[in-house]
Scaffold this active site. Structure first.
Site, PDB file in Angstrom:
ATOM      1  N   ARG A 157       0.832  -1.218   0.000  1.00 46.53           N
ATOM      2  CA  ARG A 157       0.000   0.000   0.000  1.00 46.53           C
ATOM      3  C   ARG A 157       0.862   1.262   0.000  1.00 46.53           C
ATOM      4  NH1 ARG A 157      -3.383  -3.712  -0.471  1.00 46.53           N
ATOM      5  NH2 ARG A 157      -5.494  -3.555   0.343  1.00 46.53           N
ATOM      6  N   SER A 233     -10.895  -1.115   3.119  1.00 46.86           N
ATOM      7  CA  SER A 233     -10.094  -1.285   4.343  1.00 46.86           C
ATOM      8  C   SER A 233      -9.733   0.088   4.900  1.00 46.86           C
ATOM      9  CB  SER A 233      -8.787  -2.007   4.043  1.00 46.86           C
ATOM     10  OG  SER A 233      -9.037  -3.298   3.564  1.00 46.86           O
ATOM     11  N   GLU A 334      -5.255   3.280   6.468  1.00 48.38           N
ATOM     12  CA  GLU A 334      -4.901   3.214   5.053  1.00 48.38           C
ATOM     13  C   GLU A 334      -5.574   4.375   4.325  1.00 48.38           C
ATOM     14  OE1 GLU A 334      -4.881  -0.304   2.076  1.00 48.38           O
ATOM     15  OE2 GLU A 334      -6.866   0.537   2.046  1.00 48.38           O
TER      16      GLU A 334
HETATM   17  N1  EPU Z   1      -9.696 -11.828   9.695  1.00 49.46           N
HETATM   18  C1  EPU Z   1     -10.329 -11.898  10.917  1.00 49.46           C
HETATM   19  N2  EPU Z   1     -11.644 -11.542  10.996  1.00 49.46           N
HETATM   20  C2  EPU Z   1     -12.338 -11.156   9.901  1.00 49.46           C
HETATM   21  C3  EPU Z   1     -11.698 -11.072   8.658  1.00 49.46           C
HETATM   22  C4  EPU Z   1     -10.372 -11.416   8.582  1.00 49.46           C
HETATM   23  O1  EPU Z   1      -9.741 -12.256  11.915  1.00 49.46           O
HETATM   24  O2  EPU Z   1     -13.525 -10.865  10.070  1.00 49.46           O
HETATM   25  C5  EPU Z   1      -8.284 -12.215   9.619  1.00 49.46           C
HETATM   26  C6  EPU Z   1      -8.155 -13.669   9.288  1.00 49.46           C
HETATM   27  O3  EPU Z   1      -7.046 -14.184   9.966  1.00 49.46           O
HETATM   28  C7  EPU Z   1      -7.886 -13.663   7.818  1.00 49.46           C
HETATM   29  C8  EPU Z   1      -7.041 -12.432   7.699  1.00 49.46           C
HETATM   30  O4  EPU Z   1      -7.644 -11.498   8.603  1.00 49.46           O
HETATM   31  O5  EPU Z   1      -7.200 -14.804   7.403  1.00 49.46           O
HETATM   32  C9  EPU Z   1      -6.970 -11.857   6.316  1.00 49.46           C
HETATM   33  O6  EPU Z   1      -8.286 -11.503   5.903  1.00 49.46           O
HETATM   34  P1  EPU Z   1      -8.567 -11.071   4.400  1.00 49.46           P
HETATM   35  O7  EPU Z   1      -8.128 -12.128   3.475  1.00 49.46           O
HETATM   36  O8  EPU Z   1      -9.980 -10.618   4.327  1.00 49.46           O
HETATM   37  O9  EPU Z   1      -7.558  -9.874   4.143  1.00 49.46           O
HETATM   38  P2  EPU Z   1      -7.185  -8.570   4.953  1.00 49.46           P
HETATM   39  O10 EPU Z   1      -5.748  -8.633   5.276  1.00 49.46           O
HETATM   40  O11 EPU Z   1      -8.127  -8.349   6.070  1.00 49.46           O
HETATM   41  C10 EPU Z   1      -6.434  -7.340   2.775  1.00 49.46           C
HETATM   42  C11 EPU Z   1      -6.672  -6.029   2.073  1.00 49.46           C
HETATM   43  C12 EPU Z   1      -8.009  -6.045   1.354  1.00 49.46           C
HETATM   44  C13 EPU Z   1      -8.012  -7.202   0.371  1.00 49.46           C
HETATM   45  C14 EPU Z   1      -7.755  -8.506   1.138  1.00 49.46           C
HETATM   46  C15 EPU Z   1      -7.640  -9.697   0.228  1.00 49.46           C
HETATM   47  C16 EPU Z   1      -5.453  -4.431   3.435  1.00 49.46           C
HETATM   48  C17 EPU Z   1      -5.521  -3.253   4.340  1.00 49.46           C
HETATM   49  N3  EPU Z   1      -6.619  -4.945   3.046  1.00 49.46           N
HETATM   50  O12 EPU Z   1      -7.414  -7.448   3.796  1.00 49.46           O
HETATM   51  O13 EPU Z   1      -8.111  -4.846   0.631  1.00 49.46           O
HETATM   52  O14 EPU Z   1      -9.238  -7.280  -0.324  1.00 49.46           O
HETATM   53  O15 EPU Z   1      -6.501  -8.391   1.849  1.00 49.46           O
HETATM   54  O16 EPU Z   1      -6.407  -9.663  -0.408  1.00 49.46           O
HETATM   55  O17 EPU Z   1      -4.360  -4.874   3.098  1.00 49.46           O
HETATM   56  C18 EPU Z   1      -8.971  -2.639   0.611  1.00 49.46           C
HETATM   57  O18 EPU Z   1      -7.815  -2.260   0.594  1.00 49.46           O
HETATM   58  O19 EPU Z   1      -9.938  -1.839   0.607  1.00 49.46           O
HETATM   59  C19 EPU Z   1      -9.246  -4.069   0.696  1.00 49.46           C
HETATM   60  C20 EPU Z   1     -10.472  -4.540   0.837  1.00 49.46           C
END
Ligand code: EPU
Length: 338
Positions: A157, A233, A334
């Site tokens: 990011r 996010s 972010e």
């Molecule tokens: N998790 C939880 N609770 C939840 C959701 C997620 O504990 O309700 C934990 C779990 O351990 C899960 C981990 O978070 O395995 C990762 O979750 P997710 O795959 O949804 O990814 P994220 O790290 O939460 C990032 C990006 C998203 C992107 C997803 C998928 C950032 C700030 N966000 O989210 O980007 O869609 O990965 O690659 O890096 C955005 O930037 O607007 C966005 C949605």
């Protein structure tokens, strides 16, 4: 060219915020004309789709927006796209062409120019992995520059456009290298499982099959932008030291929180902010007009459509304090506060 005074600022939170002036240009020449126009209120601030911004108050200057919308696709997967092209329309177009690369980035709100600034990322790929060069207008010299991706310092990011170059360059077009060769990315989280569940196979996939799967996953986790305002996010995922990670594990063991999800990376150990926020009890939290999304606690939402920026900022502060007090990690947004 479109110039509107006292105009609403487009933003995906659905806030009613105004700018003294909003100006949209359709070419580099028009952009230069705008930058030279002394009658337009200063400062200038460039936006994409307004999907990663939190305007904390009305803006006294001129909001610039690119209407440079063209897509050129060469046979070898070389793509050149105007900064104003809606990112997901590009993803759809490229998947239809059978080109691999952007399918996992489907449905990310925003436009191609902003994608090159934010280094948007999802499901194991970032825009910076595909970008070869960024065409920009240098606002100091009003000359065009073509900047190779290696000089853009793409990271999680992050990019040089958000850092030391902030305010200097306006992206006018982006050049990408897509792949005509079979190259599905299935390793992030449950993307592979979701593909198999939807299509019954992990073979002979197309970019469109991946795109459809990613759209399904996102629909299940993220609020529908036309129904609930958000900026995706709200927080970055933190990267922490070994000691900090050990301290989080100790808290998790003491409080029976289960295993701490984490990913090793060169920048440190990444702990999902979503997990930290959820374990502080915020998932699904509602307070008046604002809340924390029930399926993805990284996302702060304007639940009623009537929220003010200050209500979101107050919620942000409460979340940051509680995560800091419990886990010793200070989350950073972010979303850019303007
Ligand atoms: N998790 C939880 N609770 C939840 C959701 C997620 O504990 O309700 C934990 C779990 O351990 C899960 C981990 O978070 O395995 C990762 O979750 P997710 O795959 O949804 O990814 P994220 O790290 O939460 C990032 C990006 C998203 C992107 C997803 C998928 C950032 C700030 N966000 O989210 O980007 O869609 O990965 O690659 O890096 C955005 O930037 O607007 C966005 C949605």
């Amino acid at each position: 060219m479109k110039i509107i005074f006292d105009a609403p600022i487009p933003n995906t939170f659905g806030f009613s915020v105004k700018a003294a002036c909003f100006a949209e240009y359709a070419s580099v020449e028009e952009l230069i004309e705008l930058l030279r126009d002394d009658s337009l209120p200063r400062p200038f601030f460039h936006i994409g789709g307004g999907s990663n911004l939190l305007f904390t108050r009305d803006f006294p200057g001129t909001i610039l927006h690119s209407g440079i919308c063209f897509t050129e696709i060469a046979g070898d997967g070389v793509v050149r796209v105007g900064a104003g092209v809606v990112w997901d329309e590009l993803c759809e177009n490229l998947a239809t062409e059978g080109l691999w690369g952007t399918e996992n980035l489907s449905l990310i709100p925003g436009e191609a120019g902003a994608a090159a600034v934010q280094n948007i990322g999802a499901y194991g790929i970032e825009a910076g992995d595909l970008i070869t060069e960024v065409e920009c207008l240098d606002t100091e010299t009003l000359e065009l520059a073509v900047i190779p991706a290696e000089q853009c310092q793409y990271g999680y990011r992050a990019s040089r456009f958000k850092g030391e170059w902030k305010g200097r360059y306006i992206v006018t077009a982006v050049r990408l290298q897509l792949s005509p060769d079979y190259s599905p990315r299935l390793t992030y989280g449950h993307v592979g499982d979701a593909v198999e569940a939807r299509f019954g196979t992990l073979e002979d996939l197309t970019p469109m099959m991946l795109r459809e799967t990613v759209i399904d996953i996102r629909h299940g986790k993220l609020p529908e932008p036309s129904e609930v305002g958000s900026a995706g996010s709200f927080f970055r995922n933190p990267f922490v030291s070994d000691e900090c990670y050990a301290a989080v594990e100790a808290v998790a063991a003491r409080d029976n929180l289960g295993p701490v999800p984490h990913f090793a990376s060169p920048e440190g150990i990444k702990i999902p902010a979503a997990w930290l926020i959820e374990k502080c009890g915020w998932k699904g939290f509602c307070d008046g007009n604002v809340g924390v999304w029930k399926h993805q606690p990284l996302v702060l939402v304007n639940l009623t459509g009537k929220a003010s920026p200050s209500e979101i900022i107050s919620l942000e502060e409460r979340i940051v304090s509680s995560v800091r007090d419990r886990f010793g990690i200070i989350l950073s947004p972010e979303v850019e506060h303007v």
